[in-house]
Design a protein around this motif. Structure first.
Motif, PDB file in Angstrom:
ATOM      1  N   THR A  51     -38.924  13.660   1.589  1.00 46.37           N
ATOM      2  CA  THR A  51     -40.126  12.967   1.146  1.00 46.37           C
ATOM      3  C   THR A  51     -39.843  12.108  -0.070  1.00 46.37           C
ATOM      4  OG1 THR A  51     -40.789  14.812  -0.277  1.00 46.37           O
ATOM      5  CG2 THR A  51     -41.576  14.833   1.993  1.00 46.37           C
ATOM      6  N   GLY A  52     -40.711  11.111  -0.267  1.00 44.07           N
ATOM      7  CA  GLY A  52     -40.642  10.242  -1.428  1.00 44.07           C
ATOM      8  C   GLY A  52     -42.012  10.096  -2.057  1.00 44.07           C
ATOM      9  N   ALA A  53     -42.135   9.117  -2.956  1.00 44.37           N
ATOM     10  CA  ALA A  53     -43.393   8.937  -3.679  1.00 44.37           C
ATOM     11  C   ALA A  53     -44.532   8.539  -2.757  1.00 44.37           C
ATOM     12  CB  ALA A  53     -43.208   7.881  -4.775  1.00 44.37           C
ATOM     13  N   ASP A  54     -44.262   7.740  -1.738  1.00 40.80           N
ATOM     14  CA  ASP A  54     -45.309   7.273  -0.835  1.00 40.80           C
ATOM     15  C   ASP A  54     -44.866   7.255   0.613  1.00 40.80           C
ATOM     16  OD1 ASP A  54     -43.455   5.295  -1.093  1.00 40.80           O
ATOM     17  OD2 ASP A  54     -44.875   3.669  -1.497  1.00 40.80           O
ATOM     18  N   PHE A  55     -43.913   8.112   0.966  1.00 38.58           N
ATOM     19  CA  PHE A  55     -43.420   8.136   2.340  1.00 38.58           C
ATOM     20  C   PHE A  55     -42.827   9.508   2.640  1.00 38.58           C
ATOM     21  CE2 PHE A  55     -39.754   7.045  -0.184  1.00 38.58           C
ATOM     22  CZ  PHE A  55     -38.731   7.778   0.378  1.00 38.58           C
ATOM     23  N   ALA A  56     -42.661   9.768   3.920  1.00 40.41           N
ATOM     24  CA  ALA A  56     -41.949  10.957   4.400  1.00 40.41           C
ATOM     25  C   ALA A  56     -41.108  10.532   5.587  1.00 40.41           C
ATOM     26  CB  ALA A  56     -42.915  12.061   4.797  1.00 40.41           C
TER      27      ALA A  56
END
Length: 267
Positions: A51-56
């Motif tokens: 996962t990231g700040a605004d995505f998976a």
């Protein structure tokens, strides 16, 4: 002493310790018959999620195996849950399952039906947090005859951040930044621990000797994560016979779900 040496034969009700007595024991021609029921098999393959700040991002290879045989070179292990192409606000949730392929398909169908039914009853898509709890309940209900799979659920939470939940076969789960499962999990997870969780990474010149400061964790940009996923599977195919053929990757953002396919080693 002589009387002991010339003693008569041992009574039949006393234990005998000679090998001749054991050999004279009656032999049974037919032993105990055992009936076994083995409904499970492992179809190989590996999945992972980051996962990231605004995505998976969830990814999995497409090889299906049975022992040393390859059943198919294209068996997807990632499934979109609750998706409705006619609705722009459809649930952006992805389920990755690896292990017994039949159980994985059954689990996917059941969760997908529940998420769609929730949307029709409540007029809104199910959140990834609620879906994660519901998946845990489904797995726990089958704990006495469990789904033989390791599941990873990914999506975006209420704040738009990437959310990733990993499960054991009986429903225990936790939210993590990265997780891998399947045949090559022992090869890929140490790589993710170092490159994503920054395990054993230190700030240069931050101390003397062993007093170096641990590098703080941070969210990685999407292009870096995509590269890590490709590197992880490329490396795994070099060392594991149950991983290969193709890399299926689903990138979940607020705009939707983007799917890519990358060829992998086929031998």
């Amino acid at each position: 002493m002589a009387s002991l040496m010339n003693a008569g034969p041992i009574a039949s009700d006393q234990p005998g310790y000679s090998f001749s007595n054991a050999a004279a024991a009656p032999q049974h021609a037919a032993g105990t018959r055992q009936h076994a029921f083995n409904p499970y098999t492992d179809n190989g393959g590996t999945t992972l999620g980051i996962t990231g700040a605004d995505f998976a991002i969830l990814a999995g290879d497409t090889r299906s195996t049975s022992g040393y045989s390859i059943n198919s070179r294209y068996v997807p292990k990632l499934f979109r849950i609750g998706e409705d192409s006619s609705d722009e606000q459809a649930s952006r949730i992805v389920l990755a399952v690896v292990g017994f392929a039949a159980d994985g398909n059954a689990l996917k169908e059941r969760l997908d039906a529940i998420v769609k039914m929730y949307k029709y009853q409540h007029g809104k898509p199910m959140s990834v947090k609620a879906c994660a709890q519901r998946l845990s309940t489904i797995l726990y209900q089958k704990r006495f005859f469990p789904y033989y799979v390791h599941a990873i659920l990914g999506g975006l939470d209420e704040e738009g951040k990437g959310a990733l939940y990993s499960y054991d076969p009986v429903g225990s789960y936790e939210r993590e930044q990265c997780r891998t499962a399947g045949a090559a999990a022992s090869l890929i997870m140490p790589f993710l621990d170092n490159q994503v969780n920054y395990k054993n990474q230190y700030i240069p010149a931050s101390g003397k000797g062993h007093d170096l400061q641990q590098r703080p964790t941070e969210t990685l940009p999407k292009d870096v994560v995509v590269g890590l996923v490709q590197d992880a599977f490329t490396s795994a195919t070099e060392r594991h016979i149950e991983v290969g053929d193709g890399l299926q990757m689903l990138v979940i953002t607020k705009e939707g779900i983007e799917e890519t396919f990358t060829p992998l080693k086929r031998d």
